[in-house]
Write a protein that holds these residues in place. Structure first.
Motif, PDB file in Angstrom:
ATOM      1  N   GLY A  81       0.816  -0.976  -0.068  1.00  0.00           N
ATOM      2  CA  GLY A  81       0.122   0.049  -0.030  1.00  0.00           C
ATOM      3  C   GLY A  81       0.864   1.361  -0.075  1.00  0.00           C
ATOM      4  N   SER A  82       1.920   1.275   0.780  1.00  0.00           N
ATOM      5  CA  SER A  82       2.944   2.522   0.824  1.00  0.00           C
ATOM      6  C   SER A  82       3.382   2.533  -0.241  1.00  0.00           C
ATOM      7  N   ILE A  83       3.736   1.543  -0.963  1.00  0.00           N
ATOM      8  CA  ILE A  83       4.481   1.891  -2.561  1.00  0.00           C
ATOM      9  C   ILE A  83       3.650   2.573  -3.560  1.00  0.00           C
ATOM     10  N   ALA A  84       2.131   2.166  -3.646  1.00  0.00           N
ATOM     11  CA  ALA A  84       1.430   2.838  -4.405  1.00  0.00           C
ATOM     12  C   ALA A  84       1.070   4.075  -4.051  1.00  0.00           C
ATOM     13  N   GLY A  85       0.935   4.314  -2.516  1.00  0.00           N
ATOM     14  CA  GLY A  85       0.955   5.844  -1.928  1.00  0.00           C
ATOM     15  C   GLY A  85       2.016   6.694  -2.349  1.00  0.00           C
ATOM     16  N   GLY A  86       3.173   5.721  -2.114  1.00  0.00           N
ATOM     17  CA  GLY A  86       4.358   6.727  -2.359  1.00  0.00           C
ATOM     18  C   GLY A  86       4.816   7.336  -3.769  1.00  0.00           C
ATOM     19  N   PHE A 185      11.237  -2.915   7.544  1.00  0.00           N
ATOM     20  CA  PHE A 185      10.945  -3.580   6.410  1.00  0.00           C
ATOM     21  C   PHE A 185      10.388  -2.874   5.740  1.00  0.00           C
ATOM     22  N   ILE A 186       9.225  -2.003   5.926  1.00  0.00           N
ATOM     23  CA  ILE A 186       8.306  -1.284   5.223  1.00  0.00           C
ATOM     24  C   ILE A 186       9.096  -0.169   4.440  1.00  0.00           C
ATOM     25  N   ILE A 187       9.861   0.473   5.146  1.00  0.00           N
ATOM     26  CA  ILE A 187      10.954   1.552   4.755  1.00  0.00           C
ATOM     27  C   ILE A 187      11.765   0.991   3.418  1.00  0.00           C
ATOM     28  N   PHE A 188      12.115  -0.415   3.651  1.00  0.00           N
ATOM     29  CA  PHE A 188      13.130  -0.745   2.607  1.00  0.00           C
ATOM     30  C   PHE A 188      12.082  -0.983   1.303  1.00  0.00           C
ATOM     31  N   PHE A 189      11.007  -1.203   1.279  1.00  0.00           N
ATOM     32  CA  PHE A 189      10.229  -1.174  -0.007  1.00  0.00           C
ATOM     33  C   PHE A 189       9.796   0.062  -0.476  1.00  0.00           C
ATOM     34  N   SER A 190       9.625   1.048   0.772  1.00  0.00           N
ATOM     35  CA  SER A 190       9.145   2.449   0.250  1.00  0.00           C
ATOM     36  C   SER A 190      10.234   3.316  -0.345  1.00  0.00           C
ATOM     37  N   GLN A 191      11.462   3.019   0.208  1.00  0.00           N
ATOM     38  CA  GLN A 191      12.773   3.954  -0.474  1.00  0.00           C
ATOM     39  C   GLN A 191      13.074   3.244  -1.729  1.00  0.00           C
ATOM     40  N   LEU A 192      12.965   1.794  -1.905  1.00  0.00           N
ATOM     41  CA  LEU A 192      13.445   1.209  -3.191  1.00  0.00           C
ATOM     42  C   LEU A 192      12.451   1.802  -4.157  1.00  0.00           C
TER      43      LEU A 192
END
Length: 262
Positions: A81-86, A185-192
């Motif tokens: 969800g955070s990737i989409a929101g990002g 763990f969540i930050i890894f995906f959002s920053q990537l």
């Protein structure tokens, strides 16, 4: 040479605290780089994302065999969800900063929203033991929470750290120590995803990223130190580090607002 050391120390200190308390580091890096005033908002976002991403990789490798618990299912749904929101948040940010030329106005709005958000999170984390928390299992709701989280984090350029921790405590009743590693763990995906978005849109060439060679090593070392320390300290110490760091960031952010308005 002094300026190189300063940027290395920013990466080191931000990511050490970020790895220990799940703050990520972006929440510390952005206000500090705003205060230094050497780079525009877009460049700060890339420097922060690269540094924090390097920290998250090291931290996850370091804690993989520890007693810290990653809730893979729920954290992965929040990450998706955070990737989409990002992507949405970064798109909104790019439109107002790059295309509309409102960089200074957006900078002030960012700082004000960040200060308000951090004060709310600080109060919640300070008194979370008195606040009812939940065990949310609805996947659609978890995805939606991740979407809002990613949108806010990307627009504010903070990587999501304190927001992640507060939400993980609130909607999953995690203790602060477990919330911190799930936040990484969540930050890894959002920053990537943030770095991929830059690479596939504007590319990295238009930005002055000379300091990335000093900040990323600081982030890697900070991730190693922070993830080693978090395995040895208690949940109450993690909470104390989280709250103290948050209070310092709030003061820096308020200082930046005052300086931008004067």
């Amino acid at each position: 040479m002094i300026i190189f050391i300063i940027y290395f120390l920013i990466g080191l200190i931000a990511c050490t605290a970020g790895a220990m308390a799940g703050l990520g580091g972006g929440i510390i890096i952005k206000p500090l780089l705003d205060m230094l005033g050497h780079y525009d908002l877009s460049t700060i976002g890339i420097l922060s994302a690269a540094t924090v991403f390097s920290m998250s990789v090291v931290s996850l490798v370091k804690v993989r065999n520890s007693s810290l618990h990653i809730n893979w299912r729920n954290s992965l749904f929040i990450a998706i969800g955070s990737i989409a929101g990002g992507f949405m948040g970064k798109g909104i940010f790019n439109y107002f900063v790059i295309h509309s030329g409102l960089s200074m106005v957006i900078g002030i709005i960012q700082s004000i929203l960040l200060a308000i958000l951090l004060i709310i999170i600080f109060i919640f984390m300070k008194y979370n033991h008195r606040i009812k928390t939940y065990q949310v299992q609805n996947r659609a709701l978890i995805l939606f929470v991740g979407l809002i989280l990613g949108l806010l984090s990307a627009f504010l350029g903070i990587g999501g750290g304190p927001l992640n921790v507060a939400l993980l405590v609130y909607i999953f009743s995690m203790n602060t120590k477990d919330a911190s590693i799930n936040s990484i763990f969540i930050i890894f995906f959002s920053q990537l995803s943030s770095l991929i978005l830059v690479a596939t849109s504007t590319g990295f060439a238009p930005y002055d990223l000379s300091m990335i060679w000093f900040m990323v090593p600081g982030g890697i070392l900070g991730g190693m130190i922070g993830s080693s320390l978090v395995k040895k300290i208690s949940t109450s110490v993690v909470e104390r580090i989280f709250n103290i760091t948050l209070l310092i960031i709030i003061l820096i952010t308020i200082y930046n607002i005052v300086m931008e308005l004067v």
